[in-house]
Design a protein around this motif. Structure first.
Motif, PDB file in Angstrom:
ATOM      1  N   TYR A 102      98.159  19.752 -31.848  1.00 21.49           N
ATOM      2  CA  TYR A 102      96.988  19.886 -32.730  1.00 21.49           C
ATOM      3  C   TYR A 102      96.930  18.726 -33.710  1.00 21.49           C
ATOM      4  O   TYR A 102      95.898  18.053 -33.835  1.00 21.49           O
ATOM      5  CB  TYR A 102      97.092  21.223 -33.467  1.00 21.49           C
ATOM      6  CG  TYR A 102      95.993  21.493 -34.473  1.00 21.49           C
ATOM      7  CD1 TYR A 102      94.825  22.135 -34.092  1.00 21.49           C
ATOM      8  CD2 TYR A 102      96.141  21.122 -35.811  1.00 21.49           C
ATOM      9  CE1 TYR A 102      93.820  22.396 -35.001  1.00 21.49           C
ATOM     10  CE2 TYR A 102      95.142  21.375 -36.738  1.00 21.49           C
ATOM     11  CZ  TYR A 102      93.987  22.013 -36.327  1.00 21.49           C
ATOM     12  OH  TYR A 102      93.001  22.261 -37.242  1.00 21.49           O
ATOM     13  N   LEU A 103      98.043  18.454 -34.406  1.00 21.91           N
ATOM     14  CA  LEU A 103      98.051  17.355 -35.371  1.00 21.91           C
ATOM     15  C   LEU A 103      97.893  16.007 -34.685  1.00 21.91           C
ATOM     16  O   LEU A 103      97.233  15.109 -35.211  1.00 21.91           O
ATOM     17  CB  LEU A 103      99.342  17.373 -36.192  1.00 21.91           C
ATOM     18  CG  LEU A 103      99.478  18.457 -37.255  1.00 21.91           C
ATOM     19  CD1 LEU A 103     100.764  18.269 -38.043  1.00 21.91           C
ATOM     20  CD2 LEU A 103      98.284  18.465 -38.198  1.00 21.91           C
ATOM     21  N   GLY A 104      98.506  15.857 -33.524  1.00 18.11           N
ATOM     22  CA  GLY A 104      98.399  14.589 -32.815  1.00 18.11           C
ATOM     23  C   GLY A 104      96.974  14.258 -32.425  1.00 18.11           C
ATOM     24  O   GLY A 104      96.511  13.119 -32.594  1.00 18.11           O
ATOM     25  N   THR A 105      96.229  15.250 -31.921  1.00 18.39           N
ATOM     26  CA  THR A 105      94.847  15.001 -31.517  1.00 18.39           C
ATOM     27  C   THR A 105      93.969  14.739 -32.734  1.00 18.39           C
ATOM     28  O   THR A 105      93.073  13.880 -32.690  1.00 18.39           O
ATOM     29  CB  THR A 105      94.288  16.176 -30.696  1.00 18.39           C
ATOM     30  OG1 THR A 105      94.424  17.389 -31.442  1.00 18.39           O
ATOM     31  CG2 THR A 105      95.032  16.322 -29.386  1.00 18.39           C
ATOM     32  N   TYR A 106      94.201  15.453 -33.814  1.00 19.83           N
ATOM     33  CA  TYR A 106      93.402  15.229 -35.026  1.00 19.83           C
ATOM     34  C   TYR A 106      93.718  13.873 -35.654  1.00 19.83           C
ATOM     35  O   TYR A 106      92.832  13.237 -36.234  1.00 19.83           O
ATOM     36  CB  TYR A 106      93.608  16.376 -36.022  1.00 19.83           C
ATOM     37  CG  TYR A 106      92.651  17.512 -35.790  1.00 19.83           C
ATOM     38  CD1 TYR A 106      91.578  17.729 -36.637  1.00 19.83           C
ATOM     39  CD2 TYR A 106      92.802  18.362 -34.699  1.00 19.83           C
ATOM     40  CE1 TYR A 106      90.685  18.767 -36.420  1.00 19.83           C
ATOM     41  CE2 TYR A 106      91.910  19.398 -34.464  1.00 19.83           C
ATOM     42  CZ  TYR A 106      90.858  19.598 -35.329  1.00 19.83           C
ATOM     43  OH  TYR A 106      89.963  20.614 -35.091  1.00 19.83           O
ATOM     44  N   ARG A 107      94.963  13.415 -35.541  1.00 15.91           N
ATOM     45  CA  ARG A 107      95.305  12.085 -36.037  1.00 15.91           C
ATOM     46  C   ARG A 107      94.559  11.015 -35.226  1.00 15.91           C
ATOM     47  O   ARG A 107      94.007  10.060 -35.795  1.00 15.91           O
ATOM     48  CB  ARG A 107      96.817  11.870 -35.954  1.00 15.91           C
ATOM     49  CG  ARG A 107      97.270  10.422 -36.206  1.00 15.91           C
ATOM     50  CD  ARG A 107      96.895   9.930 -37.612  1.00 15.91           C
ATOM     51  NE  ARG A 107      97.152   8.499 -37.771  1.00 15.91           N
ATOM     52  CZ  ARG A 107      98.285   7.995 -38.277  1.00 15.91           C
ATOM     53  NH1 ARG A 107      99.272   8.804 -38.643  1.00 15.91           N
ATOM     54  NH2 ARG A 107      98.432   6.705 -38.409  1.00 15.91           N
ATOM     55  N   LYS A 108      94.532  11.153 -33.917  1.00 11.98           N
ATOM     56  CA  LYS A 108      93.831  10.173 -33.088  1.00 11.98           C
ATOM     57  C   LYS A 108      92.347  10.120 -33.452  1.00 11.98           C
ATOM     58  O   LYS A 108      91.752   9.040 -33.523  1.00 11.98           O
ATOM     59  CB  LYS A 108      93.990  10.525 -31.607  1.00 11.98           C
ATOM     60  CG  LYS A 108      95.397  10.329 -31.063  1.00 11.98           C
ATOM     61  CD  LYS A 108      95.410  10.754 -29.603  1.00 11.98           C
ATOM     62  CE  LYS A 108      96.789  11.090 -29.129  1.00 11.98           C
ATOM     63  NZ  LYS A 108      96.768  11.610 -27.736  1.00 11.98           N
ATOM     64  N   ALA A 109      91.751  11.276 -33.681  1.00  7.74           N
ATOM     65  CA  ALA A 109      90.341  11.319 -34.050  1.00  7.74           C
ATOM     66  C   ALA A 109      90.109  10.656 -35.401  1.00  7.74           C
ATOM     67  O   ALA A 109      89.157   9.880 -35.577  1.00  7.74           O
ATOM     68  CB  ALA A 109      89.852  12.759 -34.078  1.00  7.74           C
ATOM     69  N   ALA A 110      90.982  10.941 -36.373  1.00  6.99           N
ATOM     70  CA  ALA A 110      90.855  10.317 -37.692  1.00  6.99           C
ATOM     71  C   ALA A 110      91.017   8.807 -37.601  1.00  6.99           C
ATOM     72  O   ALA A 110      90.344   8.058 -38.326  1.00  6.99           O
ATOM     73  CB  ALA A 110      91.885  10.912 -38.655  1.00  6.99           C
ATOM     74  N   ASP A 111      91.890   8.348 -36.722  1.00  4.61           N
ATOM     75  CA  ASP A 111      92.069   6.903 -36.540  1.00  4.61           C
ATOM     76  C   ASP A 111      90.794   6.259 -35.994  1.00  4.61           C
ATOM     77  O   ASP A 111      90.450   5.124 -36.368  1.00  4.61           O
ATOM     78  CB  ASP A 111      93.241   6.629 -35.595  1.00  4.61           C
ATOM     79  CG  ASP A 111      94.601   6.893 -36.236  1.00  4.61           C
ATOM     80  OD1 ASP A 111      94.659   7.049 -37.475  1.00  4.61           O
ATOM     81  OD2 ASP A 111      95.600   6.934 -35.490  1.00  4.61           O
ATOM     82  N   VAL A 112      90.097   6.960 -35.112  1.00  2.00           N
ATOM     83  CA  VAL A 112      88.820   6.449 -34.606  1.00  2.00           C
ATOM     84  C   VAL A 112      87.825   6.294 -35.748  1.00  2.00           C
ATOM     85  O   VAL A 112      87.138   5.271 -35.870  1.00  2.00           O
ATOM     86  CB  VAL A 112      88.248   7.394 -33.522  1.00  2.00           C
ATOM     87  CG1 VAL A 112      86.813   7.007 -33.164  1.00  2.00           C
ATOM     88  CG2 VAL A 112      89.127   7.386 -32.283  1.00  2.00           C
ATOM     89  N   ILE A 113      87.754   7.298 -36.606  1.00  5.67           N
ATOM     90  CA  ILE A 113      86.815   7.266 -37.731  1.00  5.67           C
ATOM     91  C   ILE A 113      87.176   6.146 -38.704  1.00  5.67           C
ATOM     92  O   ILE A 113      86.317   5.356 -39.114  1.00  5.67           O
ATOM     93  CB  ILE A 113      86.798   8.615 -38.461  1.00  5.67           C
ATOM     94  CG1 ILE A 113      86.417   9.764 -37.516  1.00  5.67           C
ATOM     95  CG2 ILE A 113      85.865   8.565 -39.666  1.00  5.67           C
ATOM     96  CD1 ILE A 113      85.086   9.629 -36.854  1.00  5.67           C
ATOM     97  N   SER A 114      88.439   6.048 -39.081  1.00  6.86           N
ATOM     98  CA  SER A 114      88.837   5.064 -40.088  1.00  6.86           C
ATOM     99  C   SER A 114      88.772   3.632 -39.566  1.00  6.86           C
ATOM    100  O   SER A 114      88.686   2.685 -40.352  1.00  6.86           O
ATOM    101  CB  SER A 114      90.237   5.383 -40.625  1.00  6.86           C
ATOM    102  OG  SER A 114      91.204   5.371 -39.592  1.00  6.86           O
ATOM    103  N   ALA A 115      88.795   3.454 -38.243  1.00  7.40           N
ATOM    104  CA  ALA A 115      88.669   2.116 -37.658  1.00  7.40           C
ATOM    105  C   ALA A 115      87.209   1.671 -37.540  1.00  7.40           C
ATOM    106  O   ALA A 115      86.942   0.512 -37.240  1.00  7.40           O
ATOM    107  CB  ALA A 115      89.325   2.073 -36.283  1.00  7.40           C
ATOM    108  N   SER A 116      86.279   2.577 -37.789  1.00  6.24           N
ATOM    109  CA  SER A 116      84.858   2.257 -37.675  1.00  6.24           C
ATOM    110  C   SER A 116      84.380   1.533 -38.935  1.00  6.24           C
ATOM    111  O   SER A 116      85.110   1.416 -39.935  1.00  6.24           O
ATOM    112  CB  SER A 116      84.044   3.541 -37.496  1.00  6.24           C
ATOM    113  OG  SER A 116      83.945   4.248 -38.730  1.00  6.24           O
TER     114      SER A 116
END
Length: 218
Positions: free
Chosen positions: A131-145
Motif C-alpha cells: 500500500y505504501l509503496g504504490t502510494y509513494r510511486k504515485a506521489a513521485d509522479v505528482i511531485s515530478a510534474s
C-alpha cells in the motif's frame, strides 16, 4: 472568482466533507467525477454536476479535466500510480495547473518511533508493491510534474465531527497519530481557495496532541 472544481473519487468520505466545505464557503461549481454516481447525493443542482467516469480511461478523464480550473483527486486504488500518470497527462493537455492529491501517512518513512514501526507494519512500509509503496510511486509522479500540486498525507483517519489539525512539511518528522476526515476535507477546501499559498507543497496532517505508539482506538 468562481472556479470549476473537478473532484475525482467524489463518493469518498473525505471528498464528502470537502464538497460540503466548498459549497458552504465558496461560489465554486463542483464537477463530481465517479464510477458510481448512484452513491452520490446532490444537494445543490445549480452548483454540482455529476460525471460518470473512470480515471483509468483517458478519454473520460481528459474530457472532465478540460472543463476544470482545479483538480482534486480523492482516489484509492491498487493502480493509483497509473491514475496519477493519467491525471498529470490530462492536466498538461488542458493547461490546468492546480492539483490537490490525497496520499498516505508513511510514504517517505517520515513517521518516527514506535508509531512509525506500527504504521509500517500495518501498511507495508519498505515493500515496493505494498500500500505504501504504490502510494509513494504515485506521489513521485505528482511531485515530478510541473503542476502546482499539493500532496496531503493524513494521519489515521477518524469520523469525529471536528476540525482540528496541524501540518508538517516533507522532510520533517510526522506528528500525531490521527486526524478527522472532516479536518482533511476542510483543508482541501482551503487549498483550493488559496492555491498560491499551498503550491508545490507536500504536507503531513494530524490532530495536535495525539502522539502515541498507535492510534488511540487500536
Amino acid at each position: 472568482m468562481t472556479k470549476q472544481v473537478l473532484i475525482l473519487g467524489a463518493t469518498g468520505q473525505i471528498a464528502g466533507h470537502a464538497i460540503t466545505a466548498l459549497l458552504d464557503k465558496t461560489d465554486d461549481h463542483l464537477l463530481l467525477f465517479t464510477r458510481h454516481p448512484q452513491h452520490l447525493t446532490v444537494t445543490d443542482e445549480a452548483r454540482e454536476t455529476v460525471i460518470k467516469g473512470d480515471t483509468l480511461k483517458m478519454d473520460e478523464l481528459t474530457a472532465a479535466v478540460a472543463q476544470a480550473d482545479v483538480v482534486y483527486a480523492n482516489l484509492r486504488n491498487p493502480e493509483i500510480e497509473q491514475q496519477a500518470k493519467n491525471i498529470v497527462a490530462a492536466m498538461d493537455k488542458s493547461g490546468v495547473k492546480q492539483l490537490v492529491w490525497i496520499s498516505s501517512i508513511g510514504i517517505y518513512d517520515e513517521v518516527p518511533g514506535k508509531f512509525g514501526e506500527w504504521n509500517n507494519e500495518m501498511l507495508g512500509g519498505g515493500q515496493e508493491d505494498s500500500y505504501l509503496g504504490t502510494y509513494r510511486k504515485a506521489a513521485d509522479v505528482i511531485s515530478a510534474s510541473d503542476l502546482d500540486y499539493t500532496i496531503i498525507r493524513p494521519a489515521w483517519l477518524t469520523n469525529k465531527d471536528e476540525v482540528e489539525y496541524e501540518t508538517t512539511k516533507r522532510g520533517e518528522a510526522f506528528k500525531g497519530t490521527e486526524v478527522s476526515r472532516k479536518s482533511i476535507g476542510t483543508l482541501v477546501a482551503a487549498i483550493i481557495a488559496d492555491p498560491a499559498k499551498y503550491a508545490r507543497k507536500d504536507l503531513g496532517v494530524n490532530k495536535p496532541h495525539t502522539d502515541g505508539d498507535k492510534p488511540a482506538w487500536y
